[in-house]
Design a protein around this motif. Structure first.
Motif, PDB file in Angstrom:
ATOM      1  N   UNK A 120       0.994  -1.388   0.229  1.00  0.00           N
ATOM      2  CA  UNK A 120      -0.365   0.102   0.022  1.00  0.00           C
ATOM      3  C   UNK A 120       0.796   1.003  -0.329  1.00  0.00           C
ATOM      4  N   UNK A 121       0.110   2.063  -0.586  1.00  0.00           N
ATOM      5  CA  UNK A 121       1.283   3.357  -1.155  1.00  0.00           C
ATOM      6  C   UNK A 121      -0.138   4.585  -0.263  1.00  0.00           C
ATOM      7  N   UNK A 122       0.898   5.359   0.870  1.00  0.00           N
ATOM      8  CA  UNK A 122       0.537   6.361   1.869  1.00  0.00           C
ATOM      9  C   UNK A 122       0.035   7.793   0.348  1.00  0.00           C
ATOM     10  N   UNK A 123       0.765   7.392  -0.305  1.00  0.00           N
ATOM     11  CA  UNK A 123       0.949   8.586  -0.678  1.00  0.00           C
ATOM     12  C   UNK A 123      -0.110   8.785  -2.521  1.00  0.00           C
ATOM     13  N   UNK A 124      -0.178   7.552  -2.637  1.00  0.00           N
ATOM     14  CA  UNK A 124      -1.169   7.308  -3.407  1.00  0.00           C
ATOM     15  C   UNK A 124      -2.710   7.416  -2.338  1.00  0.00           C
ATOM     16  N   UNK A 125      -3.204   6.673  -1.291  1.00  0.00           N
ATOM     17  CA  UNK A 125      -4.194   5.947  -1.171  1.00  0.00           C
ATOM     18  C   UNK A 125      -3.966   6.023   0.763  1.00  0.00           C
ATOM     19  N   UNK A 126      -4.547   7.165   1.601  1.00  0.00           N
ATOM     20  CA  UNK A 126      -4.086   7.176   2.592  1.00  0.00           C
ATOM     21  C   UNK A 126      -5.106   6.537   4.220  1.00  0.00           C
ATOM     22  N   UNK A 127      -6.697   5.665   3.380  1.00  0.00           N
ATOM     23  CA  UNK A 127      -7.374   5.738   3.805  1.00  0.00           C
ATOM     24  C   UNK A 127      -7.920   5.207   3.246  1.00  0.00           C
ATOM     25  N   UNK A 128      -8.544   3.461   4.224  1.00  0.00           N
ATOM     26  CA  UNK A 128      -9.138   2.855   3.401  1.00  0.00           C
ATOM     27  C   UNK A 128     -10.670   2.740   4.637  1.00  0.00           C
ATOM     28  N   UNK A 129     -12.059   2.311   3.790  1.00  0.00           N
ATOM     29  CA  UNK A 129     -13.199   2.784   4.899  1.00  0.00           C
ATOM     30  C   UNK A 129     -13.540   0.592   4.176  1.00  0.00           C
ATOM     31  N   UNK A 130     -13.277  -0.153   4.815  1.00  0.00           N
ATOM     32  CA  UNK A 130     -13.691  -1.272   4.514  1.00  0.00           C
ATOM     33  C   UNK A 130     -15.744  -2.015   5.415  1.00  0.00           C
ATOM     34  N   UNK A 131     -15.956  -2.021   4.450  1.00  0.00           N
ATOM     35  CA  UNK A 131     -17.685  -3.461   5.060  1.00  0.00           C
ATOM     36  C   UNK A 131     -17.217  -4.329   4.794  1.00  0.00           C
ATOM     37  N   UNK A 132     -17.205  -4.852   6.194  1.00  0.00           N
ATOM     38  CA  UNK A 132     -17.172  -6.444   6.609  1.00  0.00           C
ATOM     39  C   UNK A 132     -18.239  -7.335   6.997  1.00  0.00           C
ATOM     40  N   UNK A 133     -18.973  -7.682   6.635  1.00  0.00           N
ATOM     41  CA  UNK A 133     -20.730  -8.626   6.677  1.00  0.00           C
ATOM     42  C   UNK A 133     -20.246 -10.294   7.799  1.00  0.00           C
ATOM     43  N   UNK A 134     -20.435 -10.782   8.772  1.00  0.00           N
ATOM     44  CA  UNK A 134     -20.702 -12.234   9.366  1.00  0.00           C
ATOM     45  C   UNK A 134     -22.568 -12.233   8.768  1.00  0.00           C
ATOM     46  N   UNK A 135     -22.323 -13.735   8.617  1.00  0.00           N
ATOM     47  CA  UNK A 135     -23.147 -14.172   8.498  1.00  0.00           C
ATOM     48  C   UNK A 135     -23.213 -15.995   9.170  1.00  0.00           C
ATOM     49  N   UNK A 136     -24.001 -15.563   9.485  1.00  0.00           N
ATOM     50  CA  UNK A 136     -23.925 -16.938  10.498  1.00  0.00           C
ATOM     51  C   UNK A 136     -24.396 -18.365   9.497  1.00  0.00           C
ATOM     52  N   UNK A 137     -24.036 -19.636   9.662  1.00  0.00           N
ATOM     53  CA  UNK A 137     -24.560 -20.995   8.406  1.00  0.00           C
ATOM     54  C   UNK A 137     -26.018 -20.960   8.728  1.00  0.00           C
ATOM     55  N   UNK A 138     -27.032 -20.944   9.174  1.00  0.00           N
ATOM     56  CA  UNK A 138     -28.406 -21.822   9.363  1.00  0.00           C
ATOM     57  C   UNK A 138     -28.545 -21.286   8.167  1.00  0.00           C
TER      58      UNK A 138
END
Length: 74
Positions: free
Chosen positions: A40-58
């Motif tokens: 990763x290059x901070x000068x290109x992009x310094x911030x990321x916002x990742x959406x994480x999903x947790x799902x049960x297996x039912x």
């Protein structure tokens, strides 16, 4: 008083839903650990916002929760 999930409902799977269009990150599907997939290059992009999903297996999936992971490069 809390409760304990047992059986298939206690088995969570994690996925990255948004914020990873360049495939800079991957996620451990069984433990939710976020990994850097490439340099990763901070000068290109310094911030990321990742959406994480947790799902049960039912079947059908009875619980689906999401959270946002903020990644800042210093």
């Amino acid at each position: 008083m809390g409760f304990v999930l047992i059986g298939i409902n206690s088995q969570l799977r994690y996925t990255l839903l948004e914020g990873n269009s360049s495939s800079d990150f991957s996620i451990g599907t069984e433990n939710g650990t976020i990994y850097v997939s490439q340099s990763l290059d901070r000068e290109t992009r310094a911030q990321y916002s990742l959406i994480v999903i947790a799902t049960d297996q039912a079947e059908p999936a009875s619980t689906r929760k999401s959270t946002t992971a903020e990644v800042s490069l210093q």
